[in-house]
Design a protein around this motif. Sequence first.
Motif, PDB file in Angstrom:
ATOM      1  N   MET A 112       0.726  -1.149   0.048  1.00 59.61           N
ATOM      2  CA  MET A 112       0.043  -0.010   0.002  1.00 59.61           C
ATOM      3  C   MET A 112       0.895   1.284  -0.056  1.00 59.61           C
ATOM      4  O   MET A 112       0.459   2.202  -0.592  1.00 59.61           O
ATOM      5  N   ARG A 113       2.223   1.291   0.716  1.00 61.90           N
ATOM      6  CA  ARG A 113       2.820   2.188   0.479  1.00 61.90           C
ATOM      7  C   ARG A 113       3.441   2.721  -0.794  1.00 61.90           C
ATOM      8  O   ARG A 113       3.788   3.839  -0.981  1.00 61.90           O
ATOM      9  N   LEU A 114       3.266   1.833  -1.666  1.00 61.88           N
ATOM     10  CA  LEU A 114       3.562   2.138  -3.282  1.00 61.88           C
ATOM     11  C   LEU A 114       2.421   2.987  -3.724  1.00 61.88           C
ATOM     12  O   LEU A 114       2.651   3.677  -4.958  1.00 61.88           O
ATOM     13  N   ILE A 115       1.191   3.093  -3.083  1.00 61.98           N
ATOM     14  CA  ILE A 115      -0.023   3.879  -3.564  1.00 61.98           C
ATOM     15  C   ILE A 115      -0.056   5.221  -2.897  1.00 61.98           C
ATOM     16  O   ILE A 115      -0.207   6.292  -3.411  1.00 61.98           O
ATOM     17  N   ALA A 116       0.206   5.119  -1.400  1.00 60.33           N
ATOM     18  CA  ALA A 116      -0.013   6.423  -0.517  1.00 60.33           C
ATOM     19  C   ALA A 116       0.802   6.106   0.750  1.00 60.33           C
ATOM     20  O   ALA A 116       0.964   4.928   1.157  1.00 60.33           O
ATOM     21  N   PRO A 117       0.940   7.034   1.288  1.00 61.19           N
ATOM     22  CA  PRO A 117       1.649   6.879   2.808  1.00 61.19           C
ATOM     23  C   PRO A 117       0.549   6.132   3.670  1.00 61.19           C
ATOM     24  O   PRO A 117      -0.589   6.325   3.546  1.00 61.19           O
ATOM     25  N   VAL A 118       0.931   5.313   4.507  1.00 60.55           N
ATOM     26  CA  VAL A 118       0.269   4.423   5.448  1.00 60.55           C
ATOM     27  C   VAL A 118       0.609   4.610   6.869  1.00 60.55           C
ATOM     28  O   VAL A 118       1.802   4.751   7.349  1.00 60.55           O
ATOM     29  N   GLU A 119      -0.401   4.806   7.751  1.00 57.81           N
ATOM     30  CA  GLU A 119      -0.315   5.143   9.076  1.00 57.81           C
ATOM     31  C   GLU A 119      -1.140   4.190   9.899  1.00 57.81           C
ATOM     32  O   GLU A 119      -2.427   3.842   9.216  1.00 57.81           O
ATOM     33  N   SER A 120      -0.717   3.442  10.891  1.00 56.23           N
ATOM     34  CA  SER A 120      -1.254   2.137  11.528  1.00 56.23           C
ATOM     35  C   SER A 120      -1.718   2.550  12.878  1.00 56.23           C
ATOM     36  O   SER A 120      -1.187   3.293  13.377  1.00 56.23           O
ATOM     37  N   HIS A 121      -2.940   1.974  13.133  1.00 57.16           N
ATOM     38  CA  HIS A 121      -3.491   1.942  14.703  1.00 57.16           C
ATOM     39  C   HIS A 121      -3.851   0.577  15.085  1.00 57.16           C
ATOM     40  O   HIS A 121      -4.316   0.001  14.138  1.00 57.16           O
ATOM     41  N   ALA A 122      -3.614   0.235  16.345  1.00 60.33           N
ATOM     42  CA  ALA A 122      -3.940  -0.999  16.802  1.00 60.33           C
ATOM     43  C   ALA A 122      -4.890  -0.867  17.806  1.00 60.33           C
ATOM     44  O   ALA A 122      -4.722  -0.470  19.117  1.00 60.33           O
ATOM     45  N   VAL A 123      -6.208  -1.204  17.659  1.00 63.46           N
ATOM     46  CA  VAL A 123      -7.247  -1.177  18.654  1.00 63.46           C
ATOM     47  C   VAL A 123      -7.607  -2.370  19.558  1.00 63.46           C
ATOM     48  O   VAL A 123      -7.521  -2.392  20.666  1.00 63.46           O
ATOM     49  N   TYR A 124      -7.096  -3.570  18.822  1.00 66.52           N
ATOM     50  CA  TYR A 124      -7.420  -4.810  19.432  1.00 66.52           C
ATOM     51  C   TYR A 124      -6.126  -5.354  19.868  1.00 66.52           C
ATOM     52  O   TYR A 124      -5.330  -6.090  18.682  1.00 66.52           O
ATOM     53  N   GLN A 125      -5.503  -5.561  20.664  1.00 67.14           N
ATOM     54  CA  GLN A 125      -4.068  -6.187  21.105  1.00 67.14           C
ATOM     55  C   GLN A 125      -4.299  -6.955  22.308  1.00 67.14           C
ATOM     56  O   GLN A 125      -4.983  -6.344  23.377  1.00 67.14           O
ATOM     57  N   HIS A 126      -3.508  -8.073  22.680  1.00 69.40           N
ATOM     58  CA  HIS A 126      -3.689  -8.610  23.975  1.00 69.40           C
ATOM     59  C   HIS A 126      -3.032  -7.745  25.254  1.00 69.40           C
ATOM     60  O   HIS A 126      -2.214  -7.056  25.046  1.00 69.40           O
ATOM     61  N   GLY A 127      -3.854  -7.584  26.230  1.00 71.42           N
ATOM     62  CA  GLY A 127      -3.628  -6.871  27.273  1.00 71.42           C
ATOM     63  C   GLY A 127      -3.936  -5.487  27.163  1.00 71.42           C
ATOM     64  O   GLY A 127      -3.622  -4.826  28.073  1.00 71.42           O
ATOM     65  N   ALA A 128      -4.442  -4.973  26.117  1.00 73.76           N
ATOM     66  CA  ALA A 128      -4.722  -3.542  25.881  1.00 73.76           C
ATOM     67  C   ALA A 128      -6.410  -3.260  25.933  1.00 73.76           C
ATOM     68  O   ALA A 128      -7.180  -4.235  25.653  1.00 73.76           O
ATOM     69  N   SER A 129      -6.637  -2.186  26.455  1.00 77.74           N
ATOM     70  CA  SER A 129      -8.321  -2.005  26.288  1.00 77.74           C
ATOM     71  C   SER A 129      -8.645  -1.505  25.092  1.00 77.74           C
ATOM     72  O   SER A 129      -8.006  -0.618  24.518  1.00 77.74           O
ATOM     73  N   PRO A 130      -9.562  -2.100  24.330  1.00 78.49           N
ATOM     74  CA  PRO A 130      -9.969  -1.683  23.091  1.00 78.49           C
ATOM     75  C   PRO A 130     -10.811  -0.217  23.107  1.00 78.49           C
ATOM     76  O   PRO A 130     -10.518   0.408  22.019  1.00 78.49           O
ATOM     77  N   TYR A 131     -11.432  -0.115  24.147  1.00 78.93           N
ATOM     78  CA  TYR A 131     -12.051   1.147  24.211  1.00 78.93           C
ATOM     79  C   TYR A 131     -11.024   2.158  24.312  1.00 78.93           C
ATOM     80  O   TYR A 131     -11.104   3.385  23.683  1.00 78.93           O
ATOM     81  N   GLN A 132     -10.168   2.221  25.236  1.00 83.06           N
ATOM     82  CA  GLN A 132      -8.923   3.231  25.306  1.00 83.06           C
ATOM     83  C   GLN A 132      -8.344   3.479  24.263  1.00 83.06           C
ATOM     84  O   GLN A 132      -8.045   4.277  23.680  1.00 83.06           O
ATOM     85  N   ARG A 133      -7.772   2.307  23.428  1.00 85.70           N
ATOM     86  CA  ARG A 133      -7.291   2.388  22.299  1.00 85.70           C
ATOM     87  C   ARG A 133      -8.084   3.212  20.929  1.00 85.70           C
ATOM     88  O   ARG A 133      -7.223   3.826  20.286  1.00 85.70           O
ATOM     89  N   SER A 134      -9.407   2.719  21.256  1.00 88.13           N
ATOM     90  CA  SER A 134     -10.147   3.515  20.226  1.00 88.13           C
ATOM     91  C   SER A 134      -9.976   4.895  20.630  1.00 88.13           C
ATOM     92  O   SER A 134     -10.164   5.672  19.458  1.00 88.13           O
TER      93      SER A 134
END
Length: 297
Positions: A112-134
């Motif tokens: 995808m970086r060949l098309i446009a810049p990519v920025e990543s976000h992780a909402v669902y990860q072990h040990g993390a609060s999905p609400y807080q991450r959201s």
Amino acid sequence: MTAASAHRLSRRQLLAMAGAGVLAGLTPARAATGPRVATLDWAILETLLAIGANVVAGTELLQFRDVAVTPAVPADVADLGLRGTPNFEVLYAAKPDLIFNSNFYAWADERMRLIAPVESHAVYQHGASPYQRSEEMTLAIGERLGLPTGRALVDAARAKLDAYRINFSRGDHRPILPINLGDARHFRVFGSDSMFGEVLTRTGLTNAWPDLTSYSATAPVGIERLAAMSEAWIVLIPPHPAEAFEELQRSAFWKALPFVQQGRVLLLGSINPYGALPAAERFADLLAGGLARAWNG
């Protein structure tokens, strides 16, 4: 008015809350200008739509409309196909200025970086609060796109859950068991560390499931486990196979369960189980409406 009726949650009040514009989240107009953005991830997609970003492409849009339901997807958003095998040619043709991705689809970043810049976000990860991450994701995306609606969405969601917490405190104080049917004999259950579980906690309700579920859900769980949840409200969250619920309702075991006999089963509308703040709000609204109708007859 008796003490019991005064303690009971007002159906009219709670239903009004579930539909009120002040607490129902944001429905901003889609940005006519601003960066053209795309994503493979549904939690990011619903967030972008909710804050009025200029979304030009997303994945599995027909299914998203059926499962997530809200926010609405504009008709001119390009459908990239399956999340696991997106169509990069369609993504290129959509001419995004920026692509938001998640840890679920990190394998696609290089292409995808060949098309446009990519920025990543992780909402669902072990040990993390999905609400807080959201919340963190929503604020970061809003700031990146110059949209104050990011902060507004975070504040509106908090205000909604706080208001429901006050009103749920006047209910029957039974625990809630949020589940999704796999078939008539198995279900998956959403623990306290799931998005649905976090909504229960933040609104003062108790999750009847005692264990964590690795930030999402535990499956498959045998339907016989429901016998130990006799005091709970059972909250069925689609999508699930229509024949599964129909078969379950014909089951002698199901009919004998106390919560079935006492009318403590709620069937909500479909909600994205891996959603962000819009999914959290939708779950809170549908649950509030269902409980209000049940508590007040």
